[in-house]
Design a protein around this motif. Structure first.
Motif, short mmCIF file in Angstrom:
data_model
loop_
_atom_site.label_atom_id
_atom_site.label_comp_id
_atom_site.label_asym_id
_atom_site.label_seq_id
_atom_site.Cartn_x
_atom_site.Cartn_y
_atom_site.Cartn_z
N GLY A 180 0.81 -1.21 0.00
CA GLY A 180 0.00 0.00 0.00
C GLY A 180 0.84 1.26 0.00
O GLY A 180 0.50 2.25 -0.64
N MET A 181 2.00 1.22 0.70
CA MET A 181 2.89 2.38 0.74
C MET A 181 3.49 2.67 -0.63
O MET A 181 3.68 3.84 -1.00
CB MET A 181 4.01 2.15 1.75
N VAL A 182 3.80 1.62 -1.39
CA VAL A 182 4.33 1.82 -2.75
C VAL A 182 3.30 2.55 -3.61
O VAL A 182 3.62 3.52 -4.31
CB VAL A 182 4.73 0.48 -3.38
N ALA A 183 2.05 2.09 -3.55
CA ALA A 183 0.98 2.77 -4.30
C ALA A 183 0.81 4.20 -3.80
O ALA A 183 0.62 5.13 -4.59
CB ALA A 183 -0.32 1.98 -4.17
N PHE A 184 0.88 4.37 -2.48
CA PHE A 184 0.73 5.70 -1.89
C PHE A 184 1.81 6.65 -2.39
O PHE A 184 1.53 7.79 -2.76
CB PHE A 184 0.76 5.59 -0.37
N CYS A 185 3.06 6.19 -2.40
CA CYS A 185 4.17 7.05 -2.81
C CYS A 185 4.12 7.39 -4.29
O CYS A 185 4.59 8.46 -4.70
CB CYS A 185 5.51 6.38 -2.47
N VAL A 196 11.27 5.97 -2.50
CA VAL A 196 11.79 7.26 -2.96
C VAL A 196 11.60 7.42 -4.47
O VAL A 196 11.15 8.46 -4.95
CB VAL A 196 13.28 7.41 -2.59
N PHE A 197 11.93 6.38 -5.21
CA PHE A 197 11.80 6.47 -6.67
C PHE A 197 10.33 6.53 -7.09
O PHE A 197 10.00 7.19 -8.09
CB PHE A 197 12.49 5.29 -7.34
N GLU A 198 9.44 5.89 -6.35
CA GLU A 198 8.02 5.98 -6.68
C GLU A 198 7.49 7.39 -6.43
O GLU A 198 6.62 7.88 -7.16
CB GLU A 198 7.22 4.94 -5.89
N VAL A 199 8.01 8.08 -5.42
CA VAL A 199 7.64 9.47 -5.20
C VAL A 199 8.08 10.33 -6.39
O VAL A 199 7.32 11.17 -6.88
CB VAL A 199 8.26 10.01 -3.89
N ILE A 200 9.30 10.11 -6.86
CA ILE A 200 9.81 10.86 -8.01
C ILE A 200 8.91 10.64 -9.24
O ILE A 200 8.53 11.58 -9.93
CB ILE A 200 11.27 10.46 -8.32
N GLY A 201 8.57 9.38 -9.49
CA GLY A 201 7.69 9.08 -10.62
C GLY A 201 6.31 9.69 -10.45
O GLY A 201 5.71 10.17 -11.41
N GLY A 202 5.81 9.71 -9.21
CA GLY A 202 4.51 10.29 -8.95
C GLY A 202 4.48 11.79 -9.19
O GLY A 202 3.50 12.33 -9.72
N ILE A 203 5.56 12.47 -8.82
CA ILE A 203 5.64 13.92 -9.08
C ILE A 203 5.64 14.19 -10.58
O ILE A 203 4.93 15.07 -11.08
CB ILE A 203 6.90 14.50 -8.43
N THR A 251 -7.76 11.15 -9.26
CA THR A 251 -7.46 9.81 -9.78
C THR A 251 -6.14 9.26 -9.27
O THR A 251 -5.91 8.05 -9.34
CB THR A 251 -7.44 9.82 -11.32
N ARG A 252 -5.27 10.12 -8.73
CA ARG A 252 -3.99 9.65 -8.22
C ARG A 252 -3.92 9.68 -6.69
O ARG A 252 -3.59 8.69 -6.06
CB ARG A 252 -2.85 10.47 -8.81
N ALA A 253 -4.26 10.81 -6.09
CA ALA A 253 -4.08 10.96 -4.65
C ALA A 253 -5.12 10.16 -3.85
O ALA A 253 -4.77 9.54 -2.84
CB ALA A 253 -4.16 12.44 -4.26
N CYS A 254 -6.36 10.17 -4.29
CA CYS A 254 -7.39 9.47 -3.53
C CYS A 254 -7.20 7.96 -3.52
O CYS A 254 -7.31 7.33 -2.45
CB CYS A 254 -8.77 9.86 -4.05
N PRO A 255 -6.90 7.31 -4.65
CA PRO A 255 -6.57 5.89 -4.58
C PRO A 255 -5.34 5.62 -3.72
O PRO A 255 -5.24 4.57 -3.08
CB PRO A 255 -6.32 5.51 -6.05
N ALA A 256 -4.37 6.55 -3.71
CA ALA A 256 -3.18 6.38 -2.89
C ALA A 256 -3.55 6.33 -1.41
O ALA A 256 -3.07 5.47 -0.65
CB ALA A 256 -2.19 7.51 -3.15
N LEU A 257 -4.39 7.27 -0.99
CA LEU A 257 -4.82 7.28 0.40
C LEU A 257 -5.63 6.04 0.72
O LEU A 257 -5.47 5.41 1.78
CB LEU A 257 -5.65 8.55 0.68
#
Length: 438
Positions: free
Chosen positions: A79-84, A139-146, A385-391
Motif C-alpha cells: 500500500g505504501m508503494v501505491a501511496f508514494c 523514494v523512486f516511486e515518489v519521483i515518478g509520482g511527481i 485519480t492519483r491521490a485518492c486511490p493512494a490514500l
C-alpha cells in the motif's frame, strides 16, 4: 466526412449567434465520432503514444507491486508503494495544472515523461545489481509520482489542439480507452515476464515505452493556441488558487469532484493493493496477479466502449453516480468469495464500473469548465485519480495487516454505498449545471 463538416458548420453558426467561447460547452457525439477522432493524423500519433506509454506504466505497476511484496511480504508496504506513486498529486497536481495553462504543453509533457522513463531505468538497475530496498523503492516511486502529476494535465490540455471541437468528447473517450487497453496489455505482458525473468525486464519495458512516447510528440503538429498556455496573468500560486476556487465554487464541477474523490478513497484502493488479495485470499502468484489486473482492464475497456456508444451528454451525471454504486457492490462481492475465477469476473465488472464513472466525470468537467480553466480543472481531476486511490491503498493496506483484507474492503464498500445514496439526492441539480452549461 460530410457529417463532420455539417457538425462544424452548426457549431460555427451557434458561436456566431451566441458569442460564446468557441471551445466552451461540448456535446457528446455518437459512437461513430470515435472513428472521426482517430481519422486525424496527430490524434493517431497522440493515442498511439499514450497506448505505448501506459502499457509500459502498467507493466511497471505490476512489477513494483510484486517487488514490494517479495521484499516485505506485507500488505502495508504494498500500500505504501501505491501511496508514494500516487500521493504526490495532492501537492503537485494543482500546481501542475497552473503550469500547463501557462507554458508549452508539449515540452512539459516530454520533460515529465522523460523523468518517468529514467525512474524506471534506475529501479531496474538497482534490482539487477542487488541494491534495492523498500525504502529506496519508495523514494523512486515518489519521483515518478511527481513527474506523472505534471504529465497528466499537460497531455490532457493538448487534446483540443489535435481534433476539431465536435470530435473532442470522442477524443476524451478514446484517450480513456487507450488507458484501459494498456491496463489489459501491460499486466498480460508483465505477468509471464515477471514469472520467468523477474521484474527487471518489465521495468526496462516501461523505460523504453516512455522514451518512444516522448519522441513521438516531436512529430505532432499541435494547434499553437492549444500547445502554448496563456501568458502569466498573476503568480503561479495565485493562478493555482484561482483554479481551485473556480472548481470549488462551480455548482456542478465542485460537487461531482468531491463525490468522485470520496468514493475513490473508499473503492479505488482495492486495485492498488492487489498482491495481498491474490496471495492471501486466493493463493495465486504473479501470473494470478497479472490475470486479475488484466481482467480489470478488459472490463474497463468494455465499459468505456459502452459509454462512448451512448452518443449524448444527457444522463452522463446519472451514469457517473450509478457506476460507483455498482462498483461498491462488486468490491464487496470480490472479497466475499474464495473462488479465483469468480474474483476475476468481479475484477472485470469492477473495471467496467470504474471506467463508466471515470469517463463520465472527465467528460462532464471538459464540458462545463471554461477554456482558460480547463487545464487546472483537469489537474484537479488528475489529483483525484492519483491521490485518492493512494490514500485508499494506504488505509486498506494498513487495515489489512490488522484485520485481514476482507473486513476492511466490505466496510469501505458499505461507506461508499452510503455516499452514493447522498449523491442520488443531488444528482438532478448537478446534471442541470454539468449537462447544460451556460
Amino acid at each position: 466526412m460530410r457529417a463532420g463538416q455539417h457538425a462544424r458548420h452548426r457549431a460555427r453558426r451557434a458561436i456566431a449567434r451566441t458569442g460564446t467561447d468557441p471551445w466552451g460547452p461540448l456535446t457528446l457525439p455518437a459512437f461513430g465520432a470515435l472513428g472521426r477522432a482517430l481519422s486525424h493524423r496527430d490524434a493517431r500519433i497522440f493515442f498511439s503514444a499514450s497506448l505505448t506509454a501506459w502499457t509500459g506504466l502498467w507493466m511497471h505497476r505490476i512489477a513494483v507491486m510484486w517487488l514490494a511484496w517479495e521484499l516485505t511480504g506485507s500488505a502495508f508496504w504494498v500500500g505504501m508503494v501505491a501511496f508514494c506513486d500516487l500521493a504526490p498529486a495532492v501537492v503537485f497536481s494543482p500546481i501542475a495544472g497552473a503550469v500547463a495553462d501557462r507554458m508549452d504543453r508539449v515540452r512539459l509533457t516530454m520533460i515529465a515523461q522523460g523523468v518517468i522513463g529514467a525512474q524506471a531505468g534506475c529501479i531496474a538497475l538497482l534490482v539487477a545489481t542487488g541494491n534495492i530496498g523498500i525504502e529506496i523503492l519508495l523514494v523512486f516511486e515518489v519521483i515518478g509520482g511527481i513527474a506523472a502529476s505534471f504529465a497528466q494535465p499537460a497531455r490532457q490540455a493538448l487534446m483540443p489542439g489535435l481534433v476539431p471541437r465536435a470530435d473532442l468528447p470522442a477524443a476524451v473517450a478514446a484517450n480513456s480507452l487507450a488507458f484501459n487497453v494498456a491496463r489489459f496489455l501491460g499486466p498480460a505482458m508483465a505477468g509471464p515476464m515477471i514469472a520467468f525473468g523477474g521484474v527487471v525486464p518489465a521495468l526496462l519495458c516501461n523505460m523504453v515505452a516512455y522514451a518512444i512516447a516522448s519522441a513521438s510528440l516531436l512529430t505532432m503538429r499541435v494547434d499553437p493556441a492549444h500547445r502554448q498556455g496563456h501568458k502569466p496573468e498573476a503568480s503561479l500560486l495565485a493562478e493555482t488558487v484561482e483554479g481551485m476556487r473556480y472548481a470549488a465554487s462551480h455548482p456542478g464541477i465542485g460537487p461531482i469532484l468531491i463525490f468522485a474523490g470520496i468514493t475513490a478513497i473508499l473503492l479505488r484502493g482495492v486495485q492498488e493493493v492487489l498482491p495481498p488479495y491474490v496471495d492471501r485470499l486466493f493463493g495465486q502468484g504473479a501470473p494470478g496477479l497479472a490475470l486479475l489486473t488484466a481482467s480489470i482492464g478488459v472490463g474497463a475497456l468494455v465499459g468505456g466502449l459502452w459509454v462512448a456508444s451512448r452518443g449524448r451528454l444527457e444522463g452522463t451525471t446519472r451514469l457517473a453516480v450509478v457506476g460507483v454504486t455498482l462498483q461498491a457492490g462488486v468490491a464487496a462481492a470480490f472479497v466475499a468469495t474464495g473462488n479465483f475465477a469468480f474474483a476475476v469476473l468481479c475484477g472485470a465488472l469492477y473495471g467496467a464500473c470504474a471506467t463508466m464513472h471515470g469517463i463520465s466525470v472527465q467528460t462532464l468537467c471538459q464540458s462545463a469548465a471554461l477554456t482558460r480553466m480547463r487545464g487546472r480543472t483537469l489537474a484537479l481531476w488528475g489529483l483525484i485519480t492519483r491521490a485518492c486511490p493512494a490514500l485508499g491503498a494506504l488505509i486498506l493496506g494498513t487495515a489489512g495487516e490488522l484485520f485481514g483484507m476482507r473486513v476492511p474492503t466490505v466496510v469501505a464498500a458499505a461507506l461508499a454505498f452510503l455516499v452514493c445514496i447522498w449523491a442520488v439526492t443531488r444528482m438532478r441539480a448537478w446534471a442541470k449545471e454539468l449537462e447544460n452549461p451556460q
